[in-house]
Scaffold this motif. Structure first.
Motif, PDB file in Angstrom:
ATOM      1  N   TRP A 136     -10.441  37.957  17.419  1.00  0.00           N
ATOM      2  CA  TRP A 136      -9.240  38.649  16.969  1.00  0.00           C
ATOM      3  C   TRP A 136      -9.608  39.723  15.936  1.00  0.00           C
ATOM      4  N   LYS A 139      -6.568  41.511  13.859  1.00  0.00           N
ATOM      5  CA  LYS A 139      -5.815  40.791  12.826  1.00  0.00           C
ATOM      6  C   LYS A 139      -6.641  40.526  11.577  1.00  0.00           C
ATOM      7  N   GLU A 212      -6.514  34.938   9.370  1.00  0.00           N
ATOM      8  CA  GLU A 212      -6.952  36.302   9.071  1.00  0.00           C
ATOM      9  C   GLU A 212      -7.830  36.357   7.836  1.00  0.00           C
TER      10      GLU A 212
END
Lengths: 529, 128
Positions: A136, A139, A212
């Protein structure tokens, strides 16, 4: 007639032994005693004659042309010596082949497990750091300064861990032990559990939730590497440091001639203690010389050979009656042997005195011959360039030049002390060249022949037994305790090991004032003038 | 024969001259000495004052030169050939007596009986 029946008996036994390898030595002993009893039907012996030492004698490979027992014992001995040697060899070779295959499997298995574990350990922190970027990347918070500082810390800690693991675990294996090394297995399991639990946490809380906070992830990876370093510290303490403090004193005795040494060991498992003892054996114990044991064996044979029991009443079929009969016969033999007036001690004494004189004479001749031989050569100085090239020799040629003058005396001495099979002519010349090169005196050259040295000194292929059997009543991975007894069996002899705990030492102090040392005169001397 | 430290010692002495006898390589006198400032004075059987650290004769070989010269056991040696023997170590005394170059030693010795003899003779002949 006797040789023929004996020969068939032994070849029959060897056919059986080829099939069964598991308890090789023990079954061999039992088979031998049975065949011996079948040979001598009429004489009942109290103890089975030691068949093993006969093989020990013949393991000298027949180079011994002057065997002292050659004429005295029965022809059965000489008849079996060559045959049993070849059977013994075959047994040994097939056992070697089988076991070497088995051992290699285990070695490869251990290696692969270690490599897999190592890769897992090293790649896990890197995976923890890299996976968020792959899975990811949009993010993810960017890595700030503190976070990048943590990168450096992870890198260096991994480097230190790599070096530490290389230093502790990647050493050439010095031995193959019968059971696994318990502490290593425990540590491997601990590391595996640890890494698995970290992965579990990571996959559930971070991968699934797609966290995150990259700094948190990096800190998580750093904590993993820290914990791995601590596990490595635990490994150092368990594997290396714990057994350094001496805790037990072990007494090691060789079964054939009673040579004894004492060592201090720490808290070790029995198999690791056995390994330490074997390594010390090679450098401390004088070499095992089967030729020196033949005299006592011939004496023992003479003790038993004089008496025979005749069964006048006829053979009894009842098992109990025959057992009782055998017992009473044994007792009768012991009583008769005790009553018989034995003058063998006289012979022993005079024989020893004679032998001592002979050894001393030969030694004197040898020392003189060697000293004279050494005076024939001298080291050429650098500035003596005038010599013709034919006269200048290198150490090997110099050794070959002076060797013939001392060869006869040396060989006679070695034959008298029964060491002639330990040294070949090639090895003697090599040793002589070595001594000449290093400016050693004749006495230094002779020292290795006058006293039997440790096994390491001799030709390794000939004398170092690479296969040892650990015989123990307690499990070999259990620790040494006070009163542990185990045996280390080699082909020719066995080492009996007994351990004793070093007692707790209570020390107290006593202070002495330096000024308290005062003296007065006590005597009144009288001198005559 | 006791002395007061710091005061001169006075004693009645007898002069004895001993000729050394040659025995092989050595010159012997034929007696043994004991005592000295480095020895324990309490163990001296012959001294009156047990703090006396002088040199005493402890043994005389029968028939030796010392016996011939009328040296007696228990005598205290005050001087040897002019060397003082009242304040010497045992070894120094031995050395003074066994010098190889001298073959005669002249001793000044004192004993209890000498003092008594002098007192008696003093008493016998009163001064006018």
């Amino acid at each position: 007639m006797d040789t023929e029946s004996n020969y068939s008996g032994y070849s029959h036994y060897s056919g059986r032994s080829r099939g069964s390898h598991r308890h090789g030595d023990r079954s061999r002993d039992r088979h031998k005693s049975r065949s011996k009893d079948s040979r001598s039907e009429k004489s009942v012996t109290i103890n089975t004659p030691p068949a093993e030492p006969l093989l020990g004698d013949s393991s000298v490979r027949g180079e011994q042309t002057q065997d002292d027992n050659w004429g005295e014992t029965t022809t059965a001995v000489t008849g079996t010596s060559e045959h049993s040697l070849s059977q013994e060899d075959i047994v040994r070779i097939t056992k070697d082949l089988e076991d070497s295959v088995g051992l290699n499997c285990r070695l490869y298995l251990t290696r692969t497990i270690a490599v897999i574990l190592g890769l897992l350990v090293f790649l896990t922190p890197l995976a923890f750091l890299v996976l968020p970027h792959i899975l990811w990347p949009e993010k993810l918070q960017s890595c700030g300064t503190a976070c990048e500082g943590l990168y450096i810390s992870v890198a260096f800690k991994l480097l230190i861990l790599l070096l530490a693991v290389w230093a502790l675990f990647f050493r050439p294996a010095r031995a193959g032990l019968p059971r696994v090394f318990v502490f290593r297995v425990l540590l491997a399991v601990l590391v595996l559990l640890f890494v698995v639990s970290y992965w579990l946490f990571y996959s559930v809380r971070i991968l699934d939730a797609k966290d995150e906070n990259y700094q948190g992830i990096v800190q998580y990876a750093v904590s993993l590497v820290d914990a791995l370093l601590f596990i490595h510290y635990l490994a150092v303490v368990l594997l290396e440091l714990r057994q350094l403090q001496p805790c037990f004193s072990v007494c090691v005795t060789r079964s054939t001639d009673g040579t004894t040494r004492h060592y201090n060991l720490g808290q070790l498992s029995i198999q690791r203690a056995a390994l330490a003892i074997i390594e010390n054996y090679y450098s401390d114990f004088p070499i095992h010389n089967p030729a020196l044991l033949s005299a006592s064996k011939s004496r023992a044979a003479k003790h038993l050979a004089g008496l025979k029991v005749y069964n006048v009443d006829g053979p009894g079929n009842n098992a109990a009656a025959s057992a009782g009969l055998a017992q009473s016969q044994s007792r009768a033999m012991i009583a008769a042997a005790a009553r018989r007036r034995d003058t063998s001690h006289n012979e022993l004494y005079y024989e020893e005195v004679e032998h001592e004189k002979r050894v001393r004479k030969r030694k004197a001749r040898l020392v003189v011959a060697v000293e004279e031989a050494f005076t024939h050569i001298k080291r050429m100085q650098d500035d003596e360039q005038k010599k013709a090239p034919g006269d200048v020799m290198d150490p090997r040629e110099a050794a070959q030049a002076i060797f013939p003058s001392m060869a006869r005396a040396l060989q006679k001495y070695l034959r008298t002390t029964k060491q002639q099979h330990c040294h070949s002519m090639e090895s003697i010349q090599q040793h002589l060249a070595f001594c000449i090169t290093n400016n050693m005196t004749p006495k230094a050259f002779l020292e290795s022949y006058l006293t039997p040295g440790p096994t390491l000194q001799y030709n390794q292929n000939h004398w170092m037994a690479r296969r040892w059997t650990l015989i123990s009543e307690a499990s070999v991975t259990s620790g040494l305790k006070d009163g542990t007894i185990f045996l280390l069996k080699c082909v020719d002899f066995s080492l009996v090991v007994r351990s004793k705990k070093i007692p707790y030492i209570q020390m107290s102090e006593e202070y002495i004032d330096p000024k308290s040392h005062k003296f007065v005169l006590r005597l009144q001397s009288e001198t005559s003038v | 024969m006791s002395f007061v430290p710091g005061q001169p010692v006075t004693a009645v002495v007898q002069r004895i001259e001993i000729q050394k006898l040659r025995q092989g390589e050595n010159l012997i006198l034929g007696f043994s000495i004991g005592g000295g400032i480095d020895q324990d004075p309490g163990q001296n059987p012959f001294s009156e004052d047990k703090t006396d650290k002088g040199i005493y004769v402890t043994r005389i070989t029968p028939g030796g030169p010392a016996e011939v010269a009328d040296l007696r056991i228990g005598d205290k040696i005050m001087q040897v050939n002019g060397w003082d023997m009242t304040m010497v170590t045992h070894d120094q005394a031995r050395k003074k007596l066994t010098k190889k170059k001298e073959d005669v030693v002249r001793l000044l010795i004192t004993r209890k009986s000498l003092e008594q003899a002098v007192n008696q003779s003093k008493g016998k002949y009163p001064r006018p």
